[in-house]
Scaffold this motif. Structure first.
Motif, PDB file in Angstrom:
ATOM      1  N   GLY A 383      42.845  25.260  40.077  1.00 36.80           N
ATOM      2  CA  GLY A 383      41.595  26.003  40.076  1.00 36.80           C
ATOM      3  C   GLY A 383      40.706  25.778  41.284  1.00 36.80           C
ATOM      4  N   GLY A 384      40.024  26.856  41.691  1.00 40.26           N
ATOM      5  CA  GLY A 384      39.014  26.751  42.736  1.00 40.26           C
ATOM      6  C   GLY A 384      39.538  26.650  44.150  1.00 40.26           C
ATOM      7  N   GLN A 431      35.407  26.347  46.030  1.00 40.37           N
ATOM      8  CA  GLN A 431      35.238  26.825  44.656  1.00 40.37           C
ATOM      9  C   GLN A 431      34.218  27.967  44.618  1.00 40.37           C
ATOM     10  N   GLN A 435      34.739  32.097  43.554  1.00 40.40           N
ATOM     11  CA  GLN A 435      34.044  32.651  42.393  1.00 40.40           C
ATOM     12  C   GLN A 435      33.126  33.806  42.802  1.00 40.40           C
TER      13      GLN A 435
ATOM     14  N   MET B 113      33.433  27.123  32.139  1.00 40.12           N
ATOM     15  CA  MET B 113      33.945  27.697  33.386  1.00 40.12           C
ATOM     16  C   MET B 113      32.852  28.429  34.173  1.00 40.12           C
ATOM     17  N   GLU B 117      31.892  27.515  37.963  1.00 38.77           N
ATOM     18  CA  GLU B 117      31.754  28.486  39.059  1.00 38.77           C
ATOM     19  C   GLU B 117      30.499  28.247  39.894  1.00 38.77           C
ATOM     20  N   THR B 342      38.778  33.068  38.978  1.00 39.21           N
ATOM     21  CA  THR B 342      38.655  31.983  38.003  1.00 39.21           C
ATOM     22  C   THR B 342      39.528  32.280  36.785  1.00 39.21           C
TER      23      THR B 342
END
Lengths: 439, 431
Positions: A383-384, A431, A435, B113, B117, B342
């Motif tokens: 993730g990220g 990250q 996003q 989550m 973020e 994500t």
């Protein structure tokens, strides 16, 4: 052209042959023109590239709180997508002593971010058919013949014994840090650190008058960590290849970089050593002291003033360059464009595919390709960090970058610190960039 | 210039939006009714769900059921069958409210989550950074049934946020834990495992829980746990606001999930479906577990405990809205809750479930390739879960299909609708 010279050439023929000659000269000795015509990075609106203004603003918050918490004295961050710069900001100070504010186009010691540029140079020469990736380096640097692997080390005498390496070191080994070559003062193995020191190897930068040829020929005689090709261990392989580029091209590495990479890509602020009129844009290196940032004066290994002072003779392909966020982003954009920028082709798309595919196991989630660390499926689940194939690296003075070919996203974050362990911007920035994707 | 209340609310929500969920250039509509044909489903085949529900009620498998099917953002099936309360004979309605129990978990994980973020933490950070009671975790070694005492060994590593999301922390589940020793230890310590009418807070329970021994070293295996309860409290610590308020402002209000709560307000209490069980062929009210919880918890008691693992009550259309946000890649009604990038990580297998056909991602169970060969439901990547009082859901990003079926029973082992519904939804695809 030989036929032409047998007759008396007409003026038109003369002009024509001159043009051919000129084209051949340019194309053989440099990057080549391309039918693709991607422009260099320029500013665009966040929305037009499918990102969210509000979400990108989280980078502001990150930077401001990192500075407020004394995690970093200052930083420059750049985000680009689809060839458009959508975020490029400076925060904090470039010099905690004078209080000079950091500016977007300030110049940073990028250290190991140099490696991808050297690897690119190597692959450009590879594209000319001058060598195979699995050729032994000793073909060009004979000092690398008969490699030896470290066996025992006597701490008192500083002597050691070796066993013969099972195979020779190849260009691919050097590109992927699997040659067994060590990394002097930053090597994890104390014995290698001592051996390199004793031999007088320069890891990356110095004010002394040293040439890479000298440094590498000495290095070539030192024992290896392991048999070439056995595994990944971060190394001076790219320093060796910097010298290799000099040998193959017949020009000093700084000239090769300038004429074949920096100039065609418009990287106008990337150098081994800064010209005097740009010294005031160099960011000071900082170190932490009692919770504050103070000028970092060096620890014997790295003297930060090398950038503009001293002999300026060593061109370290592993760590010698200075650059800006936008220059480095342009270099990465060339990769995202499949090897071309500004109508100049530096690499073929097919070569880039090989560079990303030929990987050695590094750690879970990533492998090391021919120029970058490349994210795999496991890395996506962590993730990220971007989608599969995202390539990235960083530099010793706390600089980081990544580029995601799938999302066509670039992120570069430059700071200039040593000895700081709590800088969360290292992972937060990446990250936060991903996003912010809103399409 | 005068603003109407609505305009003011809109402006206010935009201001809030900057630090919470963010506006998006994508503008997917809220779920609306549509015709089966327009979304490539067969009306005749969907009617098989009617037959399923009617026969399940007739066979006393369930007293009542509400089922919803949506595709391409359109609700094409939304029906109620049977009774919400057999003693009063109240008929089940489409917008009735159910205790969704473990369906709360995906909502809590989504909250986690969203904060991730914002760059507030890494998934592999130790939770002890925010809840120091989790420092120096211990793994259960021996247990003395007579004295109720136990010995532990030092855990190999700390519990991370990822461990808590993926039920690989080693935490137990008290009342519903398969290991008798854990059940006893949790009970003796006074952990609130699921629901309560007592004046406890998640902070109280989680801090006590943090001191209890683990099943195994964090990260070693998958075992269903109170990890999401811990993360509900983690959200309070990281965001600085009570968990119920966090969910209201960041998820339920912007998504329009108007009937989703930890505690059902008085004016909606009559829409809460009664939990029922079978006694001698009749459906009777199920009151709860003595010493653990009262099944009337959504409308009774102190209403202070916000369980991220099991505490919510909701409707099928609210839950479908939540799932539609995922199918839209993290956006609904022009508001971005999560980035598509994500969700990619959320939908990547993280740990193997105790099943060859499913993995567990960061938020949901995931049907894998083998699961497709096994018969689904859905294509690879279909995400799904369910709840303790017999509710189930799934969503297939590939087919853009959502199915939610809610019942409200305990101790019912012969309810075939829990698997039939998924099977019937996918066989209704006609494109």
């Amino acid at each position: 052209m030989i036929k032409i010279t047998t007759k008396k050439p007409t003026r038109l023929m003369k002009l024509f042959s001159y043009l051919i000659y000129l084209t051949l000269c340019i194309s053989l000795s440099a990057q080549t023109p391309s039918a693709q015509n991607s422009t260099p990075l320029n500013k665009g609106s966040v929305k037009s590239v499918g990102m969210s203004v509000e979400r990108l603003a989280r980078i502001d918050t990150m930077a401001e709180s990192a500075i407020a918490d004394s995690d970093v004295p200052g930083l420059v961050a750049l985000v680009a997508r689809n060839g458009k710069i959508v975020y490029h900001k400076a925060f904090g100070v470039a010099d905690s002593g004078t209080g000079r504010e950091l500016k977007e186009d300030d110049i940073f010691r990028i250290f190991s971010q140099t490696k991808a540029i050297t690897a690119t140079a190597v692959m450009m020469l590879w594209e000319e058919g001058l060598f195979k990736l699995d050729d032994p380096i000793s073909k060009w640097i004979p000092e690398f013949k008969n490699p030896q692997v470290l066996d025992t080390y006597n701490y008192t005498a500083g002597t050691y014994t070796t066993i013969p390496g099972k195979q020779e070191i190849t260009i691919r080994h050097l590109l992927t840090h699997s040659s067994g070559v060590g990394y002097g003062a930053i090597d994890p193995d104390e014995r290698i650190r001592l051996i390199y020191k004793e031999a007088g190897i320069i890891e990356a930068v110095t004010q002394k008058h040293v040439l890479i040829a000298d440094n590498i020929k000495k290095l070539a005689k030192l024992p290896l960590h392991f048999h070439p090709g056995e595994k990944y261990t971060y190394s001076m392989g790219l320093d060796v290849l910097g010298y290799f580029v000099e040998i193959l091209s017949g020009m000093p590495l700084d000239e090769f970089f300038y004429s074949r990479i920096f100039k065609p890509l418009g990287m106008k602020d990337t150098y081994f050593y800064l010209p005097e009129n740009k010294v005031d844009r160099l960011v000071l290196t900082h170190g932490p002291k009692d919770g504050k940032w103070v000028p970092y004066l060096g620890d014997g290994t790295i003297d930060p003033d090398y950038a503009f002072k001293g002999a300026k003779s060593l061109f370290s392909g592993g760590g010698g360059l200075l650059s800006t966020a936008i220059d480095y982003a342009n270099f990465l954009q060339m990769y995202l464009n499949g090897g071309v920028l500004n109508g100049k082709r530096l690499l073929s798309r097919t070569t880039i595919e090989t560079m990303m595919a030929s990987r050695v196991e590094m750690y879970s989630g990533s492998g090391y390709g021919l120029a970058f660390s490349v994210l795999d499926e496991k890395g996506v689940s962590v993730g990220g960090q971007g989608s599969e194939g995202t390539f990235s690296w960083g530099g010793a003075a706390n600089t980081q970058y990544f580029a995601d070919p799938n999302e066509q996203v670039i992120g570069v974050i430059l700071k200039q610190t040593f000895g700081q362990r709590t800088d969360d911007t290292r992972w937060q920035f990446r990250q936060l960039v991903f996003q912010a994707i809103d399409d | 210039m005068k603003y109407s209340i609505l305009q003011l609310v809109f402006i206010l929500s935009l201001i809030l939006g900057i630090q919470a969920q963010t506006p998006s250039a994508q503008k997917s509509p809220a779920l609306l009714a549509g015709s089966p044909k327009s979304v490539g489903l067969s009306k005749e085949r969907l009617a098989r769900i009617d037959a399923m529900a009617e026969s399940a009620i007739e066979d006393n498998d369930v007293p009542g059921v509400v089922a919803l099917v949506a595709r391409n953002g359109k609700i094409v099936y939304h029906k109620a069958f049977g009774l919400a309360d057999n003693s009063s004979g109240r008929e089940m309605k489409k917008d009735d409210i159910f205790r969704i129990a473990s369906q709360s978990k995906a909502i809590t994980s989504t909250g986690v989550m969203m904060l991730w973020e914002e760059g507030l933490f890494k998934l592999d950070d130790p939770v002890s950074k925010w809840i120091p009671e989790f420092k120096n975790p211990q793994v259960l070694n021996t247990y003395n049934y007579t004295s109720g005492t136990y010995t532990t060994i030092q855990a190999d590593r700390e519990i991370t946020i990822r461990h808590l999301l993926t039920h690989s922390s080693g935490l137990g589940y008290g009342l519903i834990d398969g290991d008798e020793r854990m059940k006893l230890i949790y009970n003796k310590t006074g952990i609130t495992d699921l629901f309560t009418t007592d004046p406890v807070t998640i902070g109280d329970s989680v801090k006590k829980l943090a001191k209890l021994p683990l099943h195994f070293h964090p990260g070693d295996e998958y075992r269903y746990s109170e990890g999401l309860d811990v993360l509900g409290y983690f959200i309070e610590v990281v965001s600085g606001i009570p968990f119920d308020q966090f969910l209201n402002t960041r998820l339920f209000d912007p998504l329009g999930m108007d009937d989703t709560f930890f505690y059902v307000p008085d004016d909606k209490a009559d829409r809460l479906v009664t939990v029922q069980k079978q006694v001698d062929g009749n459906w009777v009210k199920y009151t709860g577990v003595e010493g653990y919880y009262d099944a009337d918890y959504p409308i009774k008691g102190a209403k202070t405990f916000f369980s991220g693992g099991a505490g919510l009550s909701s409707t099928v259309s609210d839950y479908a809205t939540f799932l539609q946000m995922y199918l839209n890649g993290g956006e609904l009604k022009g508001i971005r809750f999560l980035s598509r990038t994500t969700i990619k990580t959320i939908m990547s297998p993280q740990v193997a479930l105790n099943s060859e056909t499913e993995d567990y991602g960061l938020v949901f169970g995931l049907v894998n390739e083998k699961g497709v060969a096994f018969g689904g439901p859905g294509s690879t990547g279909t995400f799904k879960w369910g709840g303790y009082f017999n509710s189930q859901y799934f969503a297939d990003p590939n087919e853009q299909i959502i199915g939610v079926i809610m019942k409200q029973t305990r101790y019912q082992t012969t309810d075939d609708t829990s698997w039939q519904f998924g099977q019937l939804v996918f066989q209704a695809i006609d494109d």
